[in-house]
Design a protein around this motif. Structure first.
Motif, PDB file in Angstrom:
ATOM      1  N   ALA A 256       0.837  -1.212   0.000  1.00 51.66           N
ATOM      2  CA  ALA A 256       0.000   0.000   0.000  1.00 51.66           C
ATOM      3  C   ALA A 256       0.865   1.254   0.000  1.00 51.66           C
ATOM      4  O   ALA A 256       0.532   2.250  -0.659  1.00 51.66           O
ATOM      5  CB  ALA A 256      -0.927  -0.005   1.209  1.00 51.66           C
ATOM      6  N   LEU A 257       1.994   1.211   0.715  1.00 52.80           N
ATOM      7  CA  LEU A 257       2.901   2.358   0.729  1.00 52.80           C
ATOM      8  C   LEU A 257       3.518   2.580  -0.653  1.00 52.80           C
ATOM      9  O   LEU A 257       3.745   3.723  -1.065  1.00 52.80           O
ATOM     10  CB  LEU A 257       3.994   2.161   1.776  1.00 52.80           C
ATOM     11  CG  LEU A 257       3.544   2.276   3.237  1.00 52.80           C
ATOM     12  CD1 LEU A 257       4.697   1.965   4.180  1.00 52.80           C
ATOM     13  CD2 LEU A 257       2.980   3.671   3.524  1.00 52.80           C
ATOM     14  N   TYR A 258       3.764   1.479  -1.377  1.00 51.06           N
ATOM     15  CA  TYR A 258       4.231   1.633  -2.753  1.00 51.06           C
ATOM     16  C   TYR A 258       3.153   2.335  -3.582  1.00 51.06           C
ATOM     17  O   TYR A 258       3.457   3.138  -4.469  1.00 51.06           O
ATOM     18  CB  TYR A 258       4.566   0.277  -3.374  1.00 51.06           C
ATOM     19  CG  TYR A 258       5.048   0.389  -4.798  1.00 51.06           C
ATOM     20  CD1 TYR A 258       6.389   0.660  -5.074  1.00 51.06           C
ATOM     21  CD2 TYR A 258       4.170   0.261  -5.872  1.00 51.06           C
ATOM     22  CE1 TYR A 258       6.838   0.795  -6.373  1.00 51.06           C
ATOM     23  CE2 TYR A 258       4.613   0.398  -7.178  1.00 51.06           C
ATOM     24  CZ  TYR A 258       5.946   0.659  -7.422  1.00 51.06           C
ATOM     25  OH  TYR A 258       6.383   0.803  -8.720  1.00 51.06           O
ATOM     26  N   GLY A 259       1.899   2.021  -3.275  1.00 48.50           N
ATOM     27  CA  GLY A 259       0.798   2.699  -3.942  1.00 48.50           C
ATOM     28  C   GLY A 259       0.825   4.193  -3.688  1.00 48.50           C
ATOM     29  O   GLY A 259       0.631   5.002  -4.608  1.00 48.50           O
ATOM     30  N   LEU A 260       1.073   4.575  -2.448  1.00 48.65           N
ATOM     31  CA  LEU A 260       1.171   5.998  -2.126  1.00 48.65           C
ATOM     32  C   LEU A 260       2.343   6.637  -2.859  1.00 48.65           C
ATOM     33  O   LEU A 260       2.248   7.783  -3.330  1.00 48.65           O
ATOM     34  CB  LEU A 260       1.335   6.182  -0.612  1.00 48.65           C
ATOM     35  CG  LEU A 260       0.131   5.812   0.258  1.00 48.65           C
ATOM     36  CD1 LEU A 260       0.463   6.007   1.737  1.00 48.65           C
ATOM     37  CD2 LEU A 260      -1.090   6.649  -0.122  1.00 48.65           C
ATOM     38  N   TYR A 261       3.458   5.898  -2.974  1.00 49.93           N
ATOM     39  CA  TYR A 261       4.606   6.430  -3.712  1.00 49.93           C
ATOM     40  C   TYR A 261       4.252   6.632  -5.185  1.00 49.93           C
ATOM     41  O   TYR A 261       4.746   7.561  -5.833  1.00 49.93           O
ATOM     42  CB  TYR A 261       5.806   5.487  -3.582  1.00 49.93           C
ATOM     43  CG  TYR A 261       6.989   5.949  -4.395  1.00 49.93           C
ATOM     44  CD1 TYR A 261       7.780   7.010  -3.956  1.00 49.93           C
ATOM     45  CD2 TYR A 261       7.298   5.356  -5.616  1.00 49.93           C
ATOM     46  CE1 TYR A 261       8.846   7.470  -4.716  1.00 49.93           C
ATOM     47  CE2 TYR A 261       8.364   5.799  -6.383  1.00 49.93           C
ATOM     48  CZ  TYR A 261       9.135   6.860  -5.922  1.00 49.93           C
ATOM     49  OH  TYR A 261      10.183   7.307  -6.679  1.00 49.93           O
ATOM     50  N   SER A 262       3.376   5.776  -5.716  1.00 50.15           N
ATOM     51  CA  SER A 262       2.951   5.935  -7.110  1.00 50.15           C
ATOM     52  C   SER A 262       2.213   7.254  -7.312  1.00 50.15           C
ATOM     53  O   SER A 262       2.271   7.848  -8.394  1.00 50.15           O
ATOM     54  CB  SER A 262       2.054   4.758  -7.529  1.00 50.15           C
ATOM     55  OG  SER A 262       2.772   3.542  -7.512  1.00 50.15           O
ATOM     56  N   PHE A 263       1.513   7.718  -6.276  1.00 53.69           N
ATOM     57  CA  PHE A 263       0.874   9.034  -6.358  1.00 53.69           C
ATOM     58  C   PHE A 263       1.939  10.122  -6.495  1.00 53.69           C
ATOM     59  O   PHE A 263       1.743  11.117  -7.209  1.00 53.69           O
ATOM     60  CB  PHE A 263       0.034   9.301  -5.110  1.00 53.69           C
ATOM     61  CG  PHE A 263      -1.166   8.399  -4.962  1.00 53.69           C
ATOM     62  CD1 PHE A 263      -1.670   7.685  -6.035  1.00 53.69           C
ATOM     63  CD2 PHE A 263      -1.809   8.262  -3.733  1.00 53.69           C
ATOM     64  CE1 PHE A 263      -2.774   6.855  -5.914  1.00 53.69           C
ATOM     65  CE2 PHE A 263      -2.905   7.444  -3.597  1.00 53.69           C
ATOM     66  CZ  PHE A 263      -3.405   6.745  -4.685  1.00 53.69           C
ATOM     67  N   VAL A 264       3.057   9.919  -5.806  1.00 53.39           N
ATOM     68  CA  VAL A 264       4.181  10.858  -5.926  1.00 53.39           C
ATOM     69  C   VAL A 264       4.713  10.862  -7.362  1.00 53.39           C
ATOM     70  O   VAL A 264       4.994  11.906  -7.944  1.00 53.39           O
ATOM     71  CB  VAL A 264       5.302  10.495  -4.931  1.00 53.39           C
ATOM     72  CG1 VAL A 264       6.514  11.405  -5.142  1.00 53.39           C
ATOM     73  CG2 VAL A 264       4.810  10.594  -3.493  1.00 53.39           C
ATOM     74  N   LEU A 265       4.812   9.659  -7.943  1.00 54.78           N
ATOM     75  CA  LEU A 265       5.274   9.556  -9.338  1.00 54.78           C
ATOM     76  C   LEU A 265       4.337  10.294 -10.283  1.00 54.78           C
ATOM     77  O   LEU A 265       4.780  10.941 -11.248  1.00 54.78           O
ATOM     78  CB  LEU A 265       5.364   8.083  -9.761  1.00 54.78           C
ATOM     79  CG  LEU A 265       6.575   7.287  -9.269  1.00 54.78           C
ATOM     80  CD1 LEU A 265       6.427   5.828  -9.678  1.00 54.78           C
ATOM     81  CD2 LEU A 265       7.872   7.870  -9.807  1.00 54.78           C
ATOM     82  N   ALA A 266       3.035  10.214  -9.990  1.00 55.18           N
ATOM     83  CA  ALA A 266       2.067  10.900 -10.840  1.00 55.18           C
ATOM     84  C   ALA A 266       2.322  12.394 -10.876  1.00 55.18           C
ATOM     85  O   ALA A 266       2.054  13.058 -11.888  1.00 55.18           O
ATOM     86  CB  ALA A 266       0.647  10.608 -10.351  1.00 55.18           C
ATOM     87  N   ARG A 267       2.861  12.911  -9.794  1.00 54.58           N
ATOM     88  CA  ARG A 267       3.102  14.362  -9.703  1.00 54.58           C
ATOM     89  C   ARG A 267       4.527  14.736 -10.049  1.00 54.58           C
ATOM     90  O   ARG A 267       4.751  15.740 -10.751  1.00 54.58           O
ATOM     91  CB  ARG A 267       2.772  14.831  -8.276  1.00 54.58           C
ATOM     92  CG  ARG A 267       3.139  16.280  -7.976  1.00 54.58           C
ATOM     93  CD  ARG A 267       2.327  17.265  -8.820  1.00 54.58           C
ATOM     94  NE  ARG A 267       2.682  18.631  -8.524  1.00 54.58           N
ATOM     95  CZ  ARG A 267       3.714  19.275  -9.072  1.00 54.58           C
ATOM     96  NH1 ARG A 267       4.502  18.654  -9.944  1.00 54.58           N
ATOM     97  NH2 ARG A 267       3.959  20.531  -8.758  1.00 54.58           N
ATOM     98  N   TYR A 268       5.512  13.961  -9.590  1.00 61.63           N
ATOM     99  CA  TYR A 268       6.908  14.396  -9.676  1.00 61.63           C
ATOM    100  C   TYR A 268       7.792  13.554 -10.605  1.00 61.63           C
ATOM    101  O   TYR A 268       8.987  13.860 -10.724  1.00 61.63           O
ATOM    102  CB  TYR A 268       7.546  14.394  -8.283  1.00 61.63           C
ATOM    103  CG  TYR A 268       6.956  15.409  -7.336  1.00 61.63           C
ATOM    104  CD1 TYR A 268       7.274  16.752  -7.460  1.00 61.63           C
ATOM    105  CD2 TYR A 268       6.083  15.029  -6.310  1.00 61.63           C
ATOM    106  CE1 TYR A 268       6.732  17.702  -6.594  1.00 61.63           C
ATOM    107  CE2 TYR A 268       5.551  15.960  -5.440  1.00 61.63           C
ATOM    108  CZ  TYR A 268       5.873  17.304  -5.582  1.00 61.63           C
ATOM    109  OH  TYR A 268       5.343  18.228  -4.729  1.00 61.63           O
ATOM    110  N   ALA A 269       7.267  12.532 -11.237  1.00 63.83           N
ATOM    111  CA  ALA A 269       8.119  11.676 -12.089  1.00 63.83           C
ATOM    112  C   ALA A 269       8.763  12.470 -13.209  1.00 63.83           C
ATOM    113  O   ALA A 269       8.135  13.340 -13.817  1.00 63.83           O
ATOM    114  CB  ALA A 269       7.297  10.541 -12.665  1.00 63.83           C
TER     115      ALA A 269
END
Length: 269
Positions: A254-267
């Protein structure tokens, strides 16, 4: 084809990469991936407490489809995954938009491999959006059973298992070494760093389990073992202190899922 023709084709591809709407759609793919990983983690935690479910992409898509507006969400997810897959295809041709040069051969191969992953995600999502979705675990077991019918098929399965273990190991390395920070633009803070470390490590360990089960299925002649992420997590739950291990794994995914939200913004795209 002439060099002028090659240059023109490259210019067209780069102009596609500069399309703002296309980039936003591709970033949405990361967001959808985050939602699915959170759902997988949630299902894993449910399994720890004796409840049913499939802790894999198919299970997460089924959960998503059952929510209010689920049918629309599945079609949006399909479009987002297609966009991210196409973005990776473009990236494999001309490199990252944010790079000063065209990127190394390895970077392009990585982009191509990710394109294949997201194409598979898109195809699976399309199945659920159109009402024909099937359990990934059952499909994996069925395919494994067919391949185990001859020596070459078994060899292929062992190679696939080793590749999955390698990918899992890379995820763990990427998390522990903090190399994932190279994928982000700008300073994102310590919280994001911790999310990446735990998330990548947890997903990597889960993938190592998936690969190990594929190889175990070959050597035990039991294709039912090769049921993907769901099988790996359920096997984890059968171990001593399995409930605790499942909860930890679920939280990590689930934490990897939250990190994916970061990727959506900052990748870096």
């Amino acid at each position: 084809m002439s060099k002028t023709g090659d240059s023109s084709a490259s210019d067209v591809v780069e102009s596609v990469q500069d399309n703002g709407a296309f980039e936003k759609a591709a970033r949405a793919g990361h967001f959808v991936s985050g939602v699915l990983h959170i759902l997988i983690g949630y299902i894993a935690i449910r399994l720890a407490f004796g409840q049913g479910g499939n802790a894999d992409q198919s299970g997460a898509l089924a959960e998503l489809g059952e929510k209010p507006g689920g049918s629309i969400a599945l079609w949006v997810a399909f479009v987002a995954f297609v966009a991210l897959a196409l973005w990776r295809v473009v990236e494999s041709i001309v490199g990252k938009k944010s790079d000063d040069d065209s990127g190394s051969v390895m970077d392009r191969l990585k982009a191509a491999s990710l394109a294949i992953v997201y194409i598979v995600f898109a195809w699976t999502t399309f199945g659920f959006a159109s009402g024909s979705g099937k359990s990934s675990g059952k499909q994996n077991a069925s395919m494994t059973s067919e391949l185990m019918g001859n020596g070459f098929g078994k060899f292929v399965l062992v190679v696939v298992g080793l590749v999955i273990i390698g990918v899992g190991g890379y995820h763990v390395y990427k998390g522990v070494s903090r190399n994932f920070l190279d994928d982000l633009e700008g300073y994102t803070g310590k919280t994001v760093e911790r999310l990446g470390i735990v998330g990548y490590s947890a997903k990597g360990i889960a993938l190592i389990g998936v690969g190990a089960l594929v190889i175990a299925a070959v050597f035990t002649s039991d294709p039912s073992k090769a049921t993907g992420m769901d099988g790996a997590l359920k096997t984890l739950g059968e171990q001593p202190f399995g409930q605790v291990l499942l909860i930890v794994a679920g939280v990590g995914i689930a934490l990897y899922g939250l990190y994916s939200f970061v990727l959506a913004r900052y990748a870096r795209m």
